[in-house]
Design a protein around this motif. Structure first.
Motif, short mmCIF file in Angstrom:
data_model
loop_
_atom_site.label_atom_id
_atom_site.label_comp_id
_atom_site.label_asym_id
_atom_site.label_seq_id
_atom_site.Cartn_x
_atom_site.Cartn_y
_atom_site.Cartn_z
N GLU A 71 -31.57 -33.02 10.20
CA GLU A 71 -32.57 -34.07 10.43
C GLU A 71 -33.48 -34.22 9.21
OE1 GLU A 71 -36.23 -35.08 13.55
OE2 GLU A 71 -34.92 -33.36 13.90
N SER A 106 -31.61 -36.04 6.50
CA SER A 106 -31.51 -37.46 6.81
C SER A 106 -32.82 -38.19 6.45
CB SER A 106 -31.19 -37.64 8.29
OG SER A 106 -31.16 -39.01 8.63
N TYR A 107 -33.95 -37.54 6.72
CA TYR A 107 -35.23 -38.13 6.33
C TYR A 107 -35.34 -38.25 4.81
CZ TYR A 107 -40.19 -37.91 5.04
OH TYR A 107 -41.42 -38.13 4.45
N GLN A 149 -32.93 -38.55 2.64
CA GLN A 149 -31.98 -39.54 2.09
C GLN A 149 -32.32 -40.96 2.49
OE1 GLN A 149 -27.93 -38.66 3.12
NE2 GLN A 149 -27.09 -40.11 1.63
N ASN A 150 -32.64 -41.17 3.74
CA ASN A 150 -32.80 -42.53 4.26
C ASN A 150 -34.23 -43.06 4.17
OD1 ASN A 150 -30.05 -42.54 5.00
ND2 ASN A 150 -30.55 -41.52 6.96
N SER A 151 -35.17 -42.20 3.91
CA SER A 151 -36.55 -42.65 3.84
C SER A 151 -37.12 -42.42 2.43
CB SER A 151 -37.41 -41.93 4.88
OG SER A 151 -38.76 -42.37 4.80
N LYS A 166 -34.60 -43.61 -0.58
CA LYS A 166 -34.42 -45.07 -0.49
C LYS A 166 -35.66 -45.80 -0.98
CE LYS A 166 -33.29 -48.77 2.77
NZ LYS A 166 -32.96 -49.08 4.19
N GLU A 167 -36.83 -45.37 -0.55
CA GLU A 167 -38.06 -46.05 -0.98
C GLU A 167 -38.35 -45.77 -2.45
OE1 GLU A 167 -42.64 -46.75 0.65
OE2 GLU A 167 -41.32 -45.26 1.59
N ARG A 213 -36.19 -45.42 -4.81
CA ARG A 213 -35.32 -46.31 -5.60
C ARG A 213 -35.96 -47.68 -5.75
NH1 ARG A 213 -29.57 -44.98 -2.60
NH2 ARG A 213 -29.07 -43.04 -3.72
N LYS A 249 -41.41 -32.22 6.55
CA LYS A 249 -41.21 -33.56 5.98
C LYS A 249 -42.29 -33.87 4.96
CE LYS A 249 -38.72 -35.60 9.87
NZ LYS A 249 -38.71 -36.69 10.89
N GLU A 253 -45.44 -40.59 4.67
CA GLU A 253 -45.14 -41.88 4.04
C GLU A 253 -46.06 -42.08 2.84
OE1 GLU A 253 -45.62 -44.88 6.98
OE2 GLU A 253 -43.83 -44.31 8.13
#
Length: 341
Positions: A174, A177-178, A180-182, A185-186, A188, A274, A308
């Protein structure tokens, strides 16, 4: 009469016989086969001699009169008729090849002078500029050592290639996944870097390879805090037990561009892991320091559960990777290329 007593007479005409012409006129004609001797050529009279038989009359060569020699008649030179040489037979002329048509080149018109592209300056508010100075550079008057007062960042030619090492648990899956996908991604979108992330599950830390081929950024997740001392020997003995994670990056000494990085997050509760991942990842973008006043920033050094980027975080990351902001710039250089409002 005798030629001696005779009056002068005309010069004798040329004849075949010499002597006195009068005596020569009285001489009898020689009979067939006989000739009478006449006086000697020295004068008239003279002894008579017997006849001598001869087979045929022998003419005596008359003495030519002393006359002027005639001018020699010029002998006509033979006329030489030049015969033109017979030309050698020449080979038949070879056929003349037809000329190869040359391509016609149309001159290329000169290219128009390109219009310089105007790049808009990055915009920072006063709060964003203050945060940028706190986390991106640290001048000597604020306790920074040489090199910390310069901008550091990844280059587009050498983007981060991340390899995550983790044990294969549901919590770690989990967390990855955070990441890589959060987070990635942001990042980049904010930096424009082509960040690559791969994952390798291992059973223990001993199976990890710190710097495998084609990887410049190993990221360790979920190992015990004691592993931090193995990855970061510069940490003190008690620090690994007090901190949640750590990160570090290396620079090109001439360009101040980031060449490699490393990060690790220890085995901590999911509510904090996280934040720790986002915090260490943002440090390794080139924002090395912790802000003091901006507690909502993901880079805040105190206790935080932020997962975030804040609006100010996004603003300073965009400014750091703006084309006008170069690695190795100082604060004075930044003030000339950043629009501070």
């Amino acid at each position: 009469p005798c030629c001696r007593s005779a009056a002068p007479a005309a010069p004798p005409s040329p004849s075949r016989r010499g002597g006195c012409p009068a005596r020569r006129a009285r001489a009898p004609t020689v009979a067939r086969g006989w000739r009478r001797w006449h006086p000697a050529r020295s004068g008239c009279g003279g002894e008579k001699t017997a006849l001598v038989p001869v087979t045929q009359p022998v003419p005596s060569s008359p003495k030519p009169a002393a006359t002027a020699e005639p001018s020699p008649t010029p002998t006509a030179k033979p006329t030489v008729t030049s015969v033109p040489p017979t030309p050698n037979p020449s080979p038949p002329p070879s056929p003349t090849p037809s000329p190869t048509p040359q391509p016609t080149y149309t001159p290329t018109p000169p290219l128009p002078t390109p219009t310089p592209i105007s790049i808009a300056k990055p915009v920072l508010t006063q709060a964003g500029w203050s945060l940028f100075q706190e986390v991106a550079v640290k001048s000597k008057d604020k306790g920074g050592y040489p090199g910390q007062d310069l901008i550091t960042k990844w280059s587009y030619e050498n983007p981060p290639v991340i390899l995550v090492y983790a044990t294969e648990t549901e919590e770690n899956k989990e967390t990855i996944s955070y990441l890589q996908n959060s987070v990635v991604k942001e990042a980049r979108e904010l930096t424009g870097l082509d960040i690559i992330l791969n994952v390798e599950f291992v059973k223990s830390f001993d199976e990890t390879n710190r710097y495998p081929d084609n990887v410049n950024y190993p990221f360790y997740i979920g190992f015990s805090r004691l592993t931090l001392s193995k990855l970061f020997p510069s940490l003190s003995e008690d620090e690994p037990a007090l901190i949640k994670g750590s990160s570090q990056f290396g620079l090109d000494p001439y360009t101040s561009e980031i060449k490699w990085a490393i990060a690790a997050v220890s085995l901590i509760p999911p509510t904090q892991i996280k934040h720790a991942i986002l915090h260490e990842f943002t440090h390794n973008l080139g924002l090395e320091f912790h802000p003091i006043t901006y507690t909502d920033s993901v880079l805040y050094g105190g206790f935080s559960t932020v997962t975030e980027f804040s609006a100010l975080d996004e603003m300073i990351i965009r400014a750091l990777y703006h084309p006008l902001v170069k690695a190795r710039m100082t604060v004075d250089d930044l003030e000339r290329v950043i629009d501070i409002r």
